[in-house]
Design an enzyme around this catalytic site. Structure first.
Site, PDB file in Angstrom:
ATOM      1  N   HIS A   1      88.465  43.347   9.582  1.00  0.00           N
ATOM      2  CA  HIS A   1      89.706  42.918  10.023  1.00  0.00           C
ATOM      3  C   HIS A   1      90.714  43.593   9.021  1.00  0.00           C
ATOM      4  CE1 HIS A   1      88.458  40.258  12.940  1.00  0.00           C
ATOM      5  NE2 HIS A   1      87.915  39.416  12.302  1.00  0.00           N
TER       6      HIS A   1
ATOM      7  N   HIS B   1      83.183  47.848  10.207  1.00  0.00           N
ATOM      8  CA  HIS B   1      84.115  46.800  10.860  1.00  0.00           C
ATOM      9  C   HIS B   1      84.630  46.018  10.015  1.00  0.00           C
ATOM     10  CE1 HIS B   1      81.360  43.414  11.351  1.00  0.00           C
ATOM     11  NE2 HIS B   1      80.291  44.179  11.219  1.00  0.00           N
TER      12      HIS B   1
END
Ligand SMILES: *[C@@H]1O[C@H](CO)[C@@H](O)[C@H](O)[C@H]1NC(C)=O
Ligand SMILES: *[C@@H]1O[C@H](CO)[C@@H](O)[C@H](O)[C@H]1NC(C)=O
Ligand SMILES: *[C@@H]1O[C@H](CO)[C@@H](O)[C@H](O)[C@H]1NC(C)=O
Ligand SMILES: *[C@@H]1O[C@H](CO)[C@@H](O)[C@H](O)[C@H]1NC(C)=O
Ligand SMILES: *[C@@H]1O[C@H](CO)[C@@H](O)[C@H](O)[C@H]1NC(C)=O
Length: 347
Positions: free
Chosen positions: A135, A133
């Site tokens: 951004h 994970h």
């Protein structure tokens, strides 16, 4: 003459037979190799892709590689509570979770880093299925000759996301009252911020979910680009296994649990408990927030950026509703396979 013809055809039949035998032998040797490989790889890996749909039918496209999920999380969409779930489940469900920390919080990478990342993610054998994970805007792995991971994501009603974040920075939430926020003490309302034309409240700041799904191309990051909007929709449909909406976090988790039980078994129960016990994690929890005035909303609605971001969000909602209705309908938990083969011929 007749004899000759006969001879020739007999000879060609003979040659043909030899060829056939050769082809068959090559084929068999190849097949044996493949079987041996498959056996070798299935020994040290419980082929997750195969079991997740009850033993059926996903071709073993990645026989030696464990499945890799990539949640390229959009900021401020409830991603922290969703990722928390993965950290809570990883030991029990036996997968690895990795955070991709990109320097300076940039949402795109340099070309050399894109290549490094794509190569590394597809080749790194972590001995377990993995959940990455970070951004980072959508990345086209095939461009680097690497097999892509399974992409998932969550998005949120765009103006809501902006307004909630605005007040969150000023007031935090009731559940962690001692944490000092970046703009703590600032009493300016969102409406005034918009009216004064402050940079923080510029409609162009809404341009985030479209470029995130559009990816690493220059035009993705031009606020209001209709090309970026089309690209984002295409990627959502073609390259994401599932995109949920923050407003329906539990349903998103339920669809994931039904589809990828090897990662998300037990997830729904866990998120329900954590939302009850720890309301600060629940994006639906009411926090201090002055609902924007209608003139503020009109101002946003007037901008191309709002229109495209909102249309993209509505598109994602329709797609999610559709997937949800097919996967979680009441007489079908989504866990049972609802198709089978018949009339298999020849017997
Ligand atoms: C990412 O790394 C930087 C530098 O090591 C660190 O300061 C920052 O807290 C990290 N970000 C997150 C979200 O962990
Ligand atoms: C991927 O990166 C990690 C961390 O830098 C490294 O330990 C690992 O060996 C790399 N794997 C591959 C296959 O490049
Ligand atoms: C409060 O936030 C608004 C909007 O960004 C800004 O214009 C204003 O200068 C801030 N006030 C203070 C005292 O920092
Ligand atoms: C609630 O969630 C926050 C953020 O994840 C965490 O810091 C806090 O410790 C949690 N509180 C409880 C009681 O679990
Ligand atoms: C909406 O845009 C039009 C044309 O750009 C402009 O004339 C109008 O004043 C705008 N309305 C608002 C509420 O900002």
């Amino acid at each position: 003459m007749a004899m000759r013809t006969c001879n020739i055809s007999a000879r060609s039949v003979f040659l043909f037979n030899i060829l056939t035998v050769l082809v068959l032998v090559t084929y068999l040797v190849d097949l044996e190799k493949k079987i041996a490989n498959a056996k070798a790889s299935s020994q040290h890996n419980s082929d997750l892709l195969n079991t997740q749909v009850n033993g059926a039918l996903l071709p073993s496209i990645v026989p030696s590689q464990k499945p890799t999920l990539f949640y390229n999380r959009v900021p401020k969409t409830g991603s922290t509570s969703f990722v928390g779930l993965a950290y809570d489940l990883c030991s029990r469900n036996k997968f690895k979770v990795l955070h991709v920390n990109v320097s300076k919080n940039a949402h795109t990478m340099s070309l050399s880093d894109q290549l490094r990342f794509a190569r590394n993610l597809s080749n790194w054998d972590l001995k377990q299925p993995s959940f990455y994970h970070g951004h980072i805007a959508y990345l086209d792995f095939t461009k680097f000759g690497s097999p892509p991971p399974i992409f998932i994501n969550l998005i949120r009603q765009p103006l809501d996301r902006m307004v909630s974040y605005y007040y969150f920075l000023r007031y935090g939430d009731d559940f962690r009252p001692h944490l000092i926020r970046r703009k703590q003490g600032n009493k300016t309302s969102f409406d005034d911020c918009v009216k004064e034309g402050q940079a923080e409240c510029d409609p162009n700041n809404l341009w985030l979910q479209v470029p995130f799904f559009c990816g690493h191309h220059a035009d993705c990051w031009i606020p209001g680009s209709s090309w970026a909007f089309e690209q984002a929709k295409n990627n959502l449909i073609k390259n994401y296994l599932l995109v949920g909406v923050t407003e329906q976090m539990e349903e998103f988790v339920a669809v994931l649990e039904a589809t990828l039980p090897n990662f998300f078994k037990g997830a729904l129960k866990l998120i329900e408990i954590s939302f009850t016990e720890n309301k600060s994690e629940n994006p639906k929890t009411k926090r201090f927030k002055i609902p924007p005035k209608s003139e503020t909303i009109l101002r946003f609605k007037n901008s191309t950026v709002w229109q495209l971001e909102n249309e993209f969000y509505q598109f994602a909602v329709r797609q999610f509703e559709y997937v949800k209705s097919r996967t979680l309908n009441p007489d079908f938990s989504g866990k049972e396979q609802q198709f089978f083969y018949e009339k298999i011929r020849p017997k």
